[in-house]
Design an enzyme around this catalytic site. Structure first.
Site, PDB file in Angstrom:
ATOM      1  N   ASP A 102      75.106  24.200  56.044  1.00 32.25           N
ATOM      2  CA  ASP A 102      75.292  25.625  56.351  1.00 32.25           C
ATOM      3  C   ASP A 102      74.253  26.447  55.580  1.00 32.25           C
ATOM      4  O   ASP A 102      73.504  25.921  54.759  1.00 32.25           O
ATOM      5  CB  ASP A 102      76.740  26.065  56.024  1.00 32.25           C
ATOM      6  N   HIS A 121      70.524  17.421  53.178  1.00 36.47           N
ATOM      7  CA  HIS A 121      70.968  16.834  54.450  1.00 36.47           C
ATOM      8  C   HIS A 121      70.589  17.663  55.661  1.00 36.47           C
ATOM      9  O   HIS A 121      71.183  17.508  56.717  1.00 36.47           O
ATOM     10  CB  HIS A 121      72.497  16.599  54.408  1.00 36.47           C
TER      11      HIS A 121
HETATM   12  P1  OAD Z   1      83.406  15.934  50.879  1.00 37.38           P
HETATM   13  O1  OAD Z   1      84.286  16.418  51.985  1.00 37.38           O
HETATM   14  O2  OAD Z   1      83.183  14.478  50.745  1.00 37.38           O
HETATM   15  O3  OAD Z   1      83.968  16.453  49.490  1.00 37.38           O
HETATM   16  C1  OAD Z   1      84.378  17.788  49.331  1.00 37.38           C
HETATM   17  C2  OAD Z   1      84.767  18.016  47.887  1.00 37.38           C
HETATM   18  O4  OAD Z   1      85.107  19.392  47.763  1.00 37.38           O
HETATM   19  C3  OAD Z   1      85.959  17.205  47.407  1.00 37.38           C
HETATM   20  O5  OAD Z   1      85.676  16.647  46.114  1.00 37.38           O
HETATM   21  C4  OAD Z   1      87.092  18.235  47.334  1.00 37.38           C
HETATM   22  O6  OAD Z   1      88.015  17.951  46.284  1.00 37.38           O
HETATM   23  C5  OAD Z   1      86.317  19.500  47.024  1.00 37.38           C
HETATM   24  N1  OAD Z   1      86.949  20.755  47.440  1.00 37.38           N
HETATM   25  C6  OAD Z   1      87.823  20.975  48.442  1.00 37.38           C
HETATM   26  N2  OAD Z   1      88.127  22.288  48.494  1.00 37.38           N
HETATM   27  C7  OAD Z   1      87.434  22.907  47.502  1.00 37.38           C
HETATM   28  C8  OAD Z   1      87.311  24.263  47.059  1.00 37.38           C
HETATM   29  N3  OAD Z   1      87.981  25.265  47.632  1.00 37.38           N
HETATM   30  N4  OAD Z   1      86.484  24.513  46.022  1.00 37.38           N
HETATM   31  C9  OAD Z   1      85.792  23.509  45.414  1.00 37.38           C
HETATM   32  N5  OAD Z   1      85.866  22.227  45.799  1.00 37.38           N
HETATM   33  C10 OAD Z   1      86.672  21.935  46.824  1.00 37.38           C
HETATM   34  O7  OAD Z   1      82.018  16.731  51.036  1.00 37.38           O
HETATM   35  P2  OAD Z   1      80.596  16.375  50.427  1.00 37.38           P
HETATM   36  O8  OAD Z   1      80.724  15.725  49.104  1.00 37.38           O
HETATM   37  O9  OAD Z   1      79.775  17.589  50.544  1.00 37.38           O
HETATM   38  O10 OAD Z   1      76.567  14.379  54.984  1.00 37.38           O
HETATM   39  O11 OAD Z   1      80.095  15.310  51.484  1.00 37.38           O
HETATM   40  C11 OAD Z   1      78.839  14.735  51.308  1.00 37.38           C
HETATM   41  C12 OAD Z   1      78.205  14.433  52.636  1.00 37.38           C
HETATM   42  O12 OAD Z   1      79.097  13.653  53.424  1.00 37.38           O
HETATM   43  C13 OAD Z   1      77.951  15.647  53.503  1.00 37.38           C
HETATM   44  O13 OAD Z   1      76.781  16.336  53.166  1.00 37.38           O
HETATM   45  C14 OAD Z   1      77.841  15.049  54.861  1.00 37.38           C
HETATM   46  C15 OAD Z   1      78.980  14.042  54.812  1.00 37.38           C
HETATM   47  O14 OAD Z   1      78.774  12.903  55.527  1.00 37.38           O
HETATM   48  C16 OAD Z   1      75.841  14.528  56.097  1.00 37.38           C
HETATM   49  O15 OAD Z   1      76.143  15.283  57.006  1.00 37.38           O
HETATM   50  C17 OAD Z   1      74.612  13.701  56.118  1.00 37.38           C
END
Ligand code: OAD
Length: 236
Positions: free
Chosen positions: A89, A104
């Protein structure tokens, strides 16, 4: 100016109304990741893949940056803030951050599936038949599973230079992005997340966790960093 390097993930955009990828309500529910986020999927079912990203782009047009994005942007008045984000985003930019590295890719950009053509499409849809000037099919400018992460070297350089390092809203489950924490030289590593990402492999590192949502957690973290050894402070 002290350098703050931030590794952000889907959680920072959750309070803006965008779903995270893993866990309850995750974006991939009902869609296997490989069905939408791989080159194979694009070749087998381009309509489905393009529509999936068209929907993400439409949703993005409807949401706004939240307080967490804005806190990071405001810190640019006092620090050299570099954001490394796994998010596709544009909420960091719309929140006012000026130095954002997208590991990404970006929803608002398209690239050619054959040649090196790239184009900003903002929130418009891509369809089968949307072509580059050379007549090849355009695809989202997203790093799909199995593809290289071109920005990773630049990200490693930034992490090595960090005076303060913050991880916010990422499960630290997807490599190579998650591996960036191993390059951190400064201490401690700050983590803002309601869950406990990286709890296993970060056990040898000095970590300060704010187990809360991004907006609330960043507000607390912002005050805490004044005590950081990198800024001449001491922890009690
Ligand atoms: P995830 O969905 O794996 O992790 C999201 C994290 O945000 C988790 O640790 C949650 O506990 C936390 N979380 C949830 N709500 C929250 C809030 N309000 N404030 C703070 N934290 C919160 O997402 P990513 O780690 O970003 O890749 O995922 C990594 C990659 O996996 C993405 O970039 C995407 C996906 O496959 C691609 O598209 C290539």
């Amino acid at each position: 100016m002290q350098k703050i390097v931030v590794l952000s993930g889907a959680g920072i955009s959750a309070e803006s109304g965008l779903s995270t990828f893993r866990g309850a309500g995750g974006l991939w529910e009902g869609h296997r990741v490989q069905d939408v986020a791989s080159l194979e999927a694009f070749f087998h079912n381009p309509d489905m893949v393009l529509n999936f990203y068209n929907a993400r782009r439409s949703a993005l047009a409807e949401v706004k940056p939240n307080k967490a994005h804005i806190i990071l942007a405001d810190l640019e008045r006092e620090y050299d803030v570099r954001v490394i984000t796994q998010n596709v985003d544009d909420l960091h930019e719309r929140g006012g951050s000026s130095k954002v590295l997208h590991l990404h890719g970006e929803l608002t950009k398209a690239k050619c599936s054959v040649c090196s053509y790239k184009k900003t499409i903002a929130y418009k849809h891509l369809e089968v038949g949307t072509l580059c000037p050379n007549g090849h099919q355009l695809r989202p400018d997203i790093v799909w599973f199995g593809e290289a992460v071109p920005a990773i070297e630049e990200a490693i350089e930034l992490v090595l230079q960090a005076d303060i390092f913050l991880v916010v809203g990422t499960s630290l489950e997807v490599y190579p992005a998650a591996g960036l924490v191993h390059y951190v030289r400064c201490r401690p590593i700050y983590i803002v997340d309601p869950a406990e990402p990286g709890s296993g492999y970060l056990s040898s590192k000095e970590v300060i966790r704010f187990r809360m949502n991004a907006a609330e957690g960043l507000e607390k973290w912002k005050n805490e960093i004044k005590k950081s050894p990198a800024l001449g402070g001491t922890f009690t």
